[in-house]
Scaffold this active site. Sequence first.
Site, mmCIF file in Angstrom:
data_model
loop_
_atom_site.group_PDB
_atom_site.id
_atom_site.type_symbol
_atom_site.label_atom_id
_atom_site.label_comp_id
_atom_site.label_asym_id
_atom_site.label_seq_id
_atom_site.Cartn_x
_atom_site.Cartn_y
_atom_site.Cartn_z
ATOM 1 N N ASP A 182 80.467 32.683 23.843
ATOM 2 C CA ASP A 182 81.321 33.316 24.867
ATOM 3 C C ASP A 182 82.685 32.623 24.897
ATOM 4 O O ASP A 182 83.213 32.312 25.961
ATOM 5 C CB ASP A 182 80.662 33.307 26.256
ATOM 6 C CG ASP A 182 81.465 34.111 27.288
ATOM 7 O OD1 ASP A 182 82.365 34.883 26.878
ATOM 8 O OD2 ASP A 182 81.201 33.958 28.494
ATOM 9 N N HIS A 217 79.330 36.682 20.420
ATOM 10 C CA HIS A 217 80.050 36.893 21.689
ATOM 11 C C HIS A 217 81.292 36.006 21.717
ATOM 12 O O HIS A 217 81.236 34.850 22.108
ATOM 13 C CB HIS A 217 79.127 36.570 22.870
ATOM 14 C CG HIS A 217 79.746 36.852 24.214
ATOM 15 N ND1 HIS A 217 78.998 37.091 25.344
ATOM 16 C CD2 HIS A 217 81.039 36.937 24.630
ATOM 17 C CE1 HIS A 217 79.789 37.299 26.376
ATOM 18 N NE2 HIS A 217 81.044 37.197 25.970
ATOM 19 N N LYS A 256 79.531 47.159 24.888
ATOM 20 C CA LYS A 256 79.387 46.056 25.841
ATOM 21 C C LYS A 256 79.484 46.609 27.257
ATOM 22 O O LYS A 256 80.451 47.295 27.590
ATOM 23 C CB LYS A 256 80.524 45.039 25.624
ATOM 24 C CG LYS A 256 80.681 43.983 26.721
ATOM 25 C CD LYS A 256 79.556 42.974 26.679
ATOM 26 C CE LYS A 256 79.691 41.913 27.764
ATOM 27 N NZ LYS A 256 80.626 40.861 27.441
ATOM 28 N N PRO A 265 88.473 33.068 34.848
ATOM 29 C CA PRO A 265 87.246 32.406 34.387
ATOM 30 C C PRO A 265 87.128 32.454 32.864
ATOM 31 O O PRO A 265 87.602 33.405 32.238
ATOM 32 C CB PRO A 265 86.144 33.255 35.030
ATOM 33 C CG PRO A 265 86.755 34.625 35.117
ATOM 34 C CD PRO A 265 88.231 34.428 35.347
ATOM 35 N N GLY A 266 86.493 31.447 32.284
ATOM 36 C CA GLY A 266 86.242 31.464 30.844
ATOM 37 C C GLY A 266 86.394 30.087 30.228
ATOM 38 O O GLY A 266 87.276 29.326 30.625
HETATM 39 C C1 NCD Z 1 85.235 36.230 29.945
HETATM 40 C C2 NCD Z 1 86.690 36.424 29.547
HETATM 41 O O1 NCD Z 1 87.527 35.562 29.866
HETATM 42 O O2 NCD Z 1 87.008 37.395 28.881
HETATM 43 N N1 NCD Z 1 85.171 35.247 30.986
HETATM 44 C C3 NCD Z 1 84.095 34.517 31.332
HETATM 45 O O3 NCD Z 1 84.171 33.807 32.335
HETATM 46 N N2 NCD Z 1 82.991 34.518 30.616
HETATM 47 C C4 NCD Z 1 84.624 37.528 30.350
HETATM 48 C C5 NCD Z 1 83.116 37.529 30.256
HETATM 49 O O4 NCD Z 1 82.532 37.167 29.223
HETATM 50 O O5 NCD Z 1 82.453 37.958 31.198
HETATM 51 ZN ZN ZN Z 2 82.501 36.913 27.312
HETATM 52 ZN ZN ZN Z 3 80.526 38.200 30.292
#
Ligand code: NCD
Ligand code: ZN
Ligand code: ZN
Length: 433
Positions: free
Chosen positions: A287, A60, A146, A305-306
Amino acid sequence: MLDRVELVVEGRLLDGREARIFLGGGVVLAVRGPAAPVGGARVYRAPPGTVVGPAFVDIHVHLRGLELSFKEDERSGTAAAAAGGVAAVVDMPNTRPPLRDPGSLGLKAESLARLSLVDYAVWAGIPRDPGHAPAMAGHPLVLGFKAYPEDYDSPGLAAAAAEASRLGKALIVHPEDPGLIGECSLGRRGSECRPPEAEVEAVHRIASLAPPGLRVHVTHATTPATLEAAASYGFTSDVTPHHLTFTSRDEARGCLFKVNPPLRPPEVVEGLVKAVSTGLADAVASDHAPHTPGEKSGAPEECPPGIPGLEYAARVLLTLASRGVLSLASAWRLYSARPALAAGLRGYGCLAPGCRAAVAVVDPSREGVIGRTTRDYSKAGPGAWEGYRYRGEPVALILGGSVVMEDGEVHEDAAAREARPATALTLGRQAEA
Ligand code: NCD
Ligand code: ZN
Ligand code: ZN
């Protein structure tokens, strides 16, 4: 066999045995004892005190690229992967353009082939046009589809799930029920407006629409209840290093700690760590979600977010192992054999003959501080991880016949030469069968 050997890796395996691993033709040819003759082959000797095992696998990651290359691209993101001991990544489809049709998948495949420094595969997006599902499911780089929360109700999901099931591919799910998550306004932190119940509900919902026989994987689960719900349906699951490390209290430190699903209260994080130590989670995935440092310095209500983490995920897991949360061997499996199995990526996370020639060398007692002793190849920089003290570090990565990373330094030319579709072995085996 010796005439086909390109490189011999010599070191101590996870079970304590000294070994020579013979690599050639892109795969492991044999694993022999320390006195096995090497003929004229090149030998890489792992440094004293290190352990060698299958390279890490991250199912991921968001390499971005295409029109989002200002955040990250397939070169910078996979440099971070190699620096983290990761030899295979599975890229996410929420790109621009999104990978929701065969044409965009083609663009992504071309970028990966040109830029990737490690082996790669892709999760396809749910097609807007259900008629695209067969071609997308059949694409050689695609391990499955996904599903994001916005896809749960879409007609494309049923078509994608049916095609994935027919071809033995998977559905990987972002588990947050769209009906139970709200906008996080000022003063209402992540875990309040995106509650843990939304995760459990999402798992039930996916179970109600998944055709029998479809492999379903629940990604970035943040609570033990989500893991239990997934297991109750026979779904596999993964957790992220950030949900095992940071808590909702860290959200006060700003946008760097904003992520979906959100960081959870300390007692939930404790429960998640325990669930991992008792084997309830199938895998760990980063992620890796890079955004520019500028975007992440914005106001938490509006910023994206991320959390980036490809270069650090193995370090965080090794740190948990050094604290006795789990054994070194279990930590290693959670980020190699287990995710490879969950994603349907054959030939990764293993060192037996026929497995991909992908070996990580780890120094379990080497200590450092992220952002100081790391290279931070991602365009996102160390982000939330800056200042994290780790114990345990991938000190080399061998891919194909080359040492592609040493002491955190990625040898880009060699890596670019060796990187290939991570589905090559999967398809090869199917062709033989
Ligand atoms: C992810 C992104 O930035 O692409 N952001 C996150 O907060 N995890 C999207 C995701 O994995 O849901
Ligand atoms: Zn993600
Ligand atoms: Zn996600």
